[in-house]
Design an enzyme around this catalytic site. Structure first.
Site, PDB file in Angstrom:
ATOM      1  N   LYS A 118       0.850  -1.183   0.000  1.00  0.00           N
ATOM      2  CA  LYS A 118       0.000   0.000   0.000  1.00  0.00           C
ATOM      3  C   LYS A 118       0.886   1.232   0.000  1.00  0.00           C
ATOM      4  O   LYS A 118       1.678   1.451   0.910  1.00  0.00           O
ATOM      5  CB  LYS A 118      -0.906   0.006   1.231  1.00  0.00           C
ATOM      6  CG  LYS A 118      -1.883   1.177   1.257  1.00  0.00           C
ATOM      7  CD  LYS A 118      -2.851   1.050   2.412  1.00  0.00           C
ATOM      8  CE  LYS A 118      -3.845   2.216   2.440  1.00  0.00           C
ATOM      9  NZ  LYS A 118      -4.831   2.070   3.534  1.00  0.00           N
ATOM     10  N   ASP A 261     -16.677  -0.381  -0.226  1.00  0.00           N
ATOM     11  CA  ASP A 261     -15.391  -0.804  -0.758  1.00  0.00           C
ATOM     12  C   ASP A 261     -14.362  -1.019   0.346  1.00  0.00           C
ATOM     13  O   ASP A 261     -13.242  -1.469   0.070  1.00  0.00           O
ATOM     14  CB  ASP A 261     -14.873   0.204  -1.785  1.00  0.00           C
ATOM     15  CG  ASP A 261     -14.740   1.604  -1.228  1.00  0.00           C
ATOM     16  OD1 ASP A 261     -15.780   2.202  -0.893  1.00  0.00           O
ATOM     17  OD2 ASP A 261     -13.606   2.101  -1.111  1.00  0.00           O
TER      18      ASP A 261
END
Length: 494
Positions: A118, A261
């Site tokens: 990430k 999400d």
């Protein structure tokens, strides 16, 4: 070490191998791409040997080559990195196509873990973003991932957090950072919404079959809903989510951005952005400065989770077939959540078995805590210590309303009349953590890390990975937050 070193580090050297996983679904589900190397050399900020062990990595897994690979400077040999596409509802509004805007999946190991970076650069789904993450948010995600695991709450894991002096522009110039995250799967509700919204039923079915066969195989042979595997799948996801919400609520955890999400199909805590563990108990607390409407306030989380599950049900409807069946598959949420929450709270109260008046006992103490915004973690730990023979006044001293807490403690004692004190004390100390990742503790570790002092990150990681232990010498980490802690604002910016 070159910033663009050769891709010669083998995952097998760490004791695990790559195997086909999400990438095998095909290009409709993802875009293949490499991480974008940082312009400034990376360095270790923190790492979790616990996560490494659980992933099956060797004890000596850290070295310069792995540092480069976990920052996106190089690839582990055999990796086929990709970014996945999904859509979703954000703050209750359909946002359309989203996707991994700054997360790149390196692959899946033969020990059953997906490894993802990430902050490793832009992807086709970055929209107007730069694909990067900054040090402050990365440290928070790294620490909270491991803290939740230490609390026994399902979560994605964090193998490492690395830093770089490469600049990243947010409200001000900050430095870049990358979190190496691991999970059995990073599939979200939004992955299903994406294909359903475009009426791409074949891809929707492919995705559902992949998840069911890998993670919910019992749904194939279930007699629920007339043998409808997709309805049974929805029910199983619903029940996992309900249990997760009970766990969040019981420890006073606020997620902050419960968009569809950001909801794991496996019932994991995922995407640590503007999260917070409650200091003073305020059921209406909003931890996300960007959440001006309070949609994701602490006391709204169970209802929002159900709303998100309803969105998932709508997405799965083409596979389930009948709306009534889809709605029925969500019904158990309404019983699983309260039952799981009461079970967690009974554990915090040291009660091994249920009794008719337990709900009143639980609601009574939560009402007292809310009236005076009593520190949530400290109250429960002091109550556990009191049961173990500690000073009873340490609990009473948390309240101005002494009569109110005394009356509740009398009811508590009466309920415990048939429970051995030693047994209940042991249970309570195993259910009420001494240490949680409070905002001010994270902020102090971040500020030190920005000066290249990573000892605060290491100390917090040690405490948070075993939060129920006393950890002599670290009492300050379990104390009341300072006054300035209430001024910390955490938003969606990272």
């Amino acid at each position: 070490m070159s910033l663009l070193a050769e891709d010669n580090t083998k995952l097998a050297d760490l004791g695990v191998r790559w195997v086909p996983g999400f990438s095998a679904l095909g290009p409709a589900f993802h875009t293949s791409l490499r991480p974008t190397p940082l312009r400034s050399p990376p360095y270790w900020v923190g790492w979790s040997d616990s996560a490494a062990r659980d992933m099956g990595l060797r004890a000596d897994w850290r070295n310069d080559e792995i540092l480069a690979a976990l920052t996106g400077q190089t690839l582990l040999e055999g990796s086929a990195p990709l970014a996945t596409v999904y859509s979703g509802h954000q703050f209750g509004v359909w946002a359309g196509q989203l996707g991994d805007g700054r997360a790149i999946l390196l692959g899946e190991t033969d020990t059953g873990w997906e490894l993802q970076l990430k902050g490793a650069g832009r992807t086709p789904y970055s929209r107007m973003g730069d694909g990067r993450a900054v040090l402050r948010s990365s440290i928070r995600e790294f620490l909270c991932s491991e803290a939740m695991h230490g609390l026994g709450i399902p979560t994605t894991r964090a193998l490492s957090v690395t830093g770089s002096d490469a600049p990243v522009v947010r409200e001000e110039i900050e430095t870049a950072s990358v979190v190496a995250r691991a999970a059995p799967s990073f599939v979200r509700f939004g992955h299903f919404e994406h294909f359903a919204a475009a009426n791409r039923v074949d891809e929707l079915r492919t995705l559902a079959d992949f998840v069911i066969d890998r993670f919910y195989p019992a749904c194939r042979n279930s007699d629920r809903f007339g043998g409808n595997a997709y309805a049974a799948f929805l029910e199983a996801v619903s029940e996992r989510t309900a249990t997760l919400m009970a766990q969040w609520q019981s420890v006073g955890f606020c997620h902050g951005v419960m968009n569809t999400d950001n909801m794991s199909i496996l019932g994991l805590t995922i995407d640590y952005g503007p999260f917070q563990f409650l200091d003073g108990f305020d059921p209406r607390h909003i931890c996300n400065h960007s959440d001006t409407g309070g949609r994701y306030a602490y006391n709204q989380q169970p209802n929002v989770a159900y709303w998100n599950l309803f969105c998932l049900a709508q997405a799965l409807l083409p596979l389930i077939g009948e709306q009534e069946v889809a709605v029925a598959a969500l019904e158990s949420y309404k019983t699983v959540f309260p039952d799981a929450f009461e079970a967690r709270m009974r554990a915090k109260l040291g009660l091994p078995d249920a009794a008719p008046d337990d709900r009143a006992l639980i609601e009574g103490v939560l009402k007292l805590l809310a009236q005076e915004k009593v520190d949530y973690t400290i109250f429960w730990r002091r109550l556990a210590d009191r049961q173990a023979g500690g000073d009873p006044d340490l609990v009473r001293d948390l309240f101005v309303d002494r009569a109110g807490i005394d009356a509740w403690l009398a009811s508590f004692a009466q309920r415990h009349a048939q429970v051995p004190a030693e047994q209940s004390a042991r249970s309570m100390r195993g259910a009420n953590p001494k240490f949680v990742l409070r905002n001010h503790l994270g902020q102090q570790a971040i500020e030190a890390a920005q000066r290249r002092d990573f000892s605060g990150v290491a100390d917090l990681l040690k405490l948070l990975q075993s939060p129920f232990e006393d950890h002599a010498g670290y009492e300050a980490y379990a104390g009341f937050p300072p006054d300035w802690a209430s001024t910390i604002e955490i938003s969606c910016s990272s």
